[in-house]
Design a protein around this motif. Sequence first.
Motif, short mmCIF file in Angstrom:
data_model
loop_
_atom_site.label_atom_id
_atom_site.label_comp_id
_atom_site.label_asym_id
_atom_site.label_seq_id
_atom_site.Cartn_x
_atom_site.Cartn_y
_atom_site.Cartn_z
N UNK A 539 0.94 -1.15 -0.10
CA UNK A 539 0.05 0.03 0.10
C UNK A 539 0.89 1.25 0.06
N UNK A 540 2.08 1.33 0.83
CA UNK A 540 2.81 2.43 0.89
C UNK A 540 3.41 2.62 -0.58
N UNK A 541 3.76 1.32 -0.98
CA UNK A 541 4.49 1.68 -2.25
C UNK A 541 3.63 2.18 -3.50
N UNK A 542 2.67 1.79 -3.48
CA UNK A 542 1.40 2.36 -4.42
C UNK A 542 1.24 3.67 -4.26
N UNK A 543 1.02 4.05 -2.73
CA UNK A 543 0.85 5.43 -2.66
C UNK A 543 2.01 6.34 -2.97
N UNK A 544 3.31 5.71 -3.18
CA UNK A 544 4.41 6.43 -3.65
C UNK A 544 4.50 6.48 -5.20
N UNK A 545 3.24 5.98 -5.71
CA UNK A 545 3.22 6.25 -7.15
C UNK A 545 3.68 5.08 -7.99
N UNK A 560 -7.57 -11.84 3.16
CA UNK A 560 -8.58 -10.96 2.19
C UNK A 560 -8.59 -9.61 2.91
N UNK A 561 -8.73 -9.44 4.16
CA UNK A 561 -8.63 -7.67 4.49
C UNK A 561 -7.53 -6.99 3.95
N UNK A 562 -6.22 -7.49 3.90
CA UNK A 562 -5.01 -6.85 3.82
C UNK A 562 -4.84 -7.03 2.05
N UNK A 569 -5.90 0.42 -2.64
CA UNK A 569 -4.60 1.47 -2.92
C UNK A 569 -4.52 1.46 -4.34
N UNK A 570 -4.74 0.38 -5.00
CA UNK A 570 -4.44 0.39 -6.53
C UNK A 570 -5.44 1.25 -7.20
N UNK A 571 -6.74 1.18 -6.82
CA UNK A 571 -7.80 2.06 -7.44
C UNK A 571 -7.63 3.49 -6.95
N UNK A 572 -7.23 3.66 -5.73
CA UNK A 572 -7.33 5.01 -5.49
C UNK A 572 -6.10 5.86 -6.41
N UNK A 576 -1.18 -0.27 -11.22
CA UNK A 576 -1.31 -1.84 -11.78
C UNK A 576 -0.47 -2.54 -10.88
N UNK A 577 -1.09 -3.86 -10.83
CA UNK A 577 -0.25 -4.84 -10.16
C UNK A 577 -0.38 -5.94 -11.13
#
Length: 804
Positions: A539-545, A560-562, A569-572, A576-577
Amino acid sequence: MQAQLKTQQHAPAQVHKFGGSSLADAQRFAAVADILQQQNHHQALWVVVSAPGDTTDALLNITAATETQARDIALAALQAELTALVQQALTADAAVLVIKQLQQWLAAVPDALAKQQHNDVLAIGERLSALLLSEVLKQRGFNAAALDARDFLRLKQHQPDWTASAALLTGLTQAERIHVVTGYIARDDKGRSITLGRNGSDYSATLLGALVNATEVTIWTDVKAIYSADPRKVKAALPYSQVSWQQACQLAQLGNPVLHARTLSPLTGTATALLVRSSYQPQHAGCRVVQQDTAAQECAAQEKAQQQGFITELDNVTLLTLHQDISVSAAQLTLELQQPVIELPQQGDNLCWLLPAVCAEQALDYLAGLNIHAVWDTQRYYALAWLKSDAVAHTDTAEQLLQQQGVLHRYESTQQLIWLLAAPLPDDALEQLHRCLIQPQPVLQIVVAGTGNVGAEFLAMLGAQQQRFDAKLKLNLAAVVNSRRAALSDSIAVSNWQAALAAGVAWNAQQLAAYLQALPAPKVLVDITPSREFATLYPAVIAAGCDIISANKQGVTLPGTEYQQIKRALAQYQRQWLSNTTCGAGIPVQRTLQELLSAGDSIDEVSGIFSGTLSWLLCQYDGSKPFSEFVLQAQQAGLTEPDPRDDLSGKDVQRKLLVLARELGLTLELDDIALEPLLPAGLEQDSWQQFWPQRATLDDVLAQLFATAKAAGKVLRYVASLKLEQGKVCATVALKQVSADHALAAIAPCDNVFVIRSLWYCDNPLVLKGPGAGRVVTAGGLHADLAQLIHQLIGPATLPAPLT
Ligand SMILES: NC(=O)C1=CN([C@@H]2O[C@H](COP(=O)(O)OP(=O)(O)OC[C@H]3O[C@@H](n4cnc5c(N)ncnc54)[C@H](OP(=O)(O)O)[C@@H]3O)[C@@H](O)[C@H]2O)C=CC1
Ligand SMILES: N[C@@H](CC=O)C(=O)O
């Protein structure tokens, strides 16, 4: 000329300047002390400081206050704020002395204002910074002392008086001492306090650098480099690690926020190097301004710098037109106004000067005083300047784009092109211009985590991929990380990643996230670790762009929750993953399912052999030697998980089945998949090394299972199955005996088989088959994911290779 007027210092010296944001609070003072602690203490260390945080603004407000009551309230507030800073930065004993001094300075403010000595008031911020930092350094055992620049720095009609300044400074210095000098303030030839204007502390630093004949002057600021454009507006702005002196001077004239014309002037033509570094990211080497007087080794640097272009902007500027035969220069007017005055490339007989609209009238008055007539067109412009580079020859697209935005004037020389418009360009137009003028070839930043079996192979292949894409896209290796260290560098030579990593530093999650955040987009993290902990950083990596490519199965199989947190985060952040290698290594099974689903098919069943290791072992094992010896062979061939018991226990297959279930949109957890392990119970405990002496138990079980299957004319296969029937899910992984004519029997060792039954493939299933493990196929699969990302950025990189 100033060279012979300098102090007769013999020890090499370095000057470090810290601005207000680098000294905004007690933590920042500590960070500055850390930076100074790491410098070369065999050289004389000079430190120049600005006022802490916004102190100068507060003091300016105090000097401008028209009512005594308002002034006293502001003074009390400032005193409280600075006292708290001192208390947080120092031990109680040391703080008492500094606070006493601060109180004396602030108590003298009303008297100084009454005598119109405003500059003495403005000097308080820098005086406090110098005193406080020297005390912080003393607490760390250094011989440090604060020095008021007004005790030696003399300026006469805005120009440094080198002789007087050098003579005064000689009497104040002490060898072995760190001198912490106030920036921004000096005295004029009549002994009055003067300030050096906005960004005056940078000027103080280079003046001091020239006086002490420093080898280097470092301007520590809040950006890690000089950028090709404003990085707050242009995400793809390039941080340059060096610029030429000539470029720096032009940038400064064009109002670059990091470099100022006055800052450069004391060092022009000297041997002193100028560096810009971030006090927030001291691990970065920063940007070096390379002197024109090129030593042989700097020639290459100059050449590289010439390939670098810049875009700068100036808003609210206006035009003065003057006859070309005048007795004053734009540089002189700059000094007079303390504001940038830009001489535009000349067109015809007249000169055109661009200057901030707020000082146009002051400029006209000054010129009139010199009997110079200037025409002011009174319009406010937005100026966009492009400092040309050797790398870009054509500007057609940029010109078209600017015409659409309404260009009013255009001035061009061999080195610059300046457009004047009525209003600022929107950020997306700036981004587009940056692509046209600075970086026609985009750069994808690649960060690789995991340098083991598969990671090393991925990096070995990366060089060839860089060449394949070279014409359209630069693949820049921006970091290499393993569990112990990280090489975080703007550009790592792929052929040299081992050495870069060996020279790397220990890292933590916060540092990595900050580094990723600061990297220009587009950027991708390739996770080739087996680590669950690392996957929780997504999530932090994605938030960093960053986009993410995973070979690591831990992320795609988190609870599932994690897992949903990563998806959110990907959607926000619209990232892509890609994780095709987490199941079937290079076999494009996830991509196939995605295509079927997006085309409108619906999947009923996915089953088959999902483990390359177990496929290889069960094909090769013939009872001739212990099963565990085959396991060792599979491990050496790079097929197994870092701990091969992850394969033998069936856990790795269980994970892969969950990967596919989630690809189909099912909300399954690992425990929903029934697992029949191959590894006898209890052997999954402890480490691989502790397991090894107990391997006979595994060998006996396998020998027995093999003999039974053989007796029945069958072979052993480890089979995964996911069935969807009337909304119900049945998921299992288990060892099976299959007859020799079964589709899962006729395979090559290591093959995976994916049998897909769907609405469209119901009678005859769609089958994907091929090696499902191994260094090369997995690294190749990761490059296939990378190529998919790249295609989205730039379109297909190359045509398919012709069949031979
Ligand atoms: N082998 C195959 O065929 C396939 C493997 N994979 C997956 O690829 C991944 C890598 O496998 P493989 O190369 O064999 O594993 P290795 O054990 O050979 O290498 C793992 C690497 O990851 C690093 N690492 C471990 N933990 C962390 C962490 N927390 N942070 C940063 N780095 C870390 C290790 O660092 P250090 O060097 O310091 O120990 C090492 O460099 C695994 O997830 C595996 O499941 C996927 C498909 C196929
Ligand atoms: N160990 C795994 C590697 C690929 O995911 C396997 O053997 O399948």
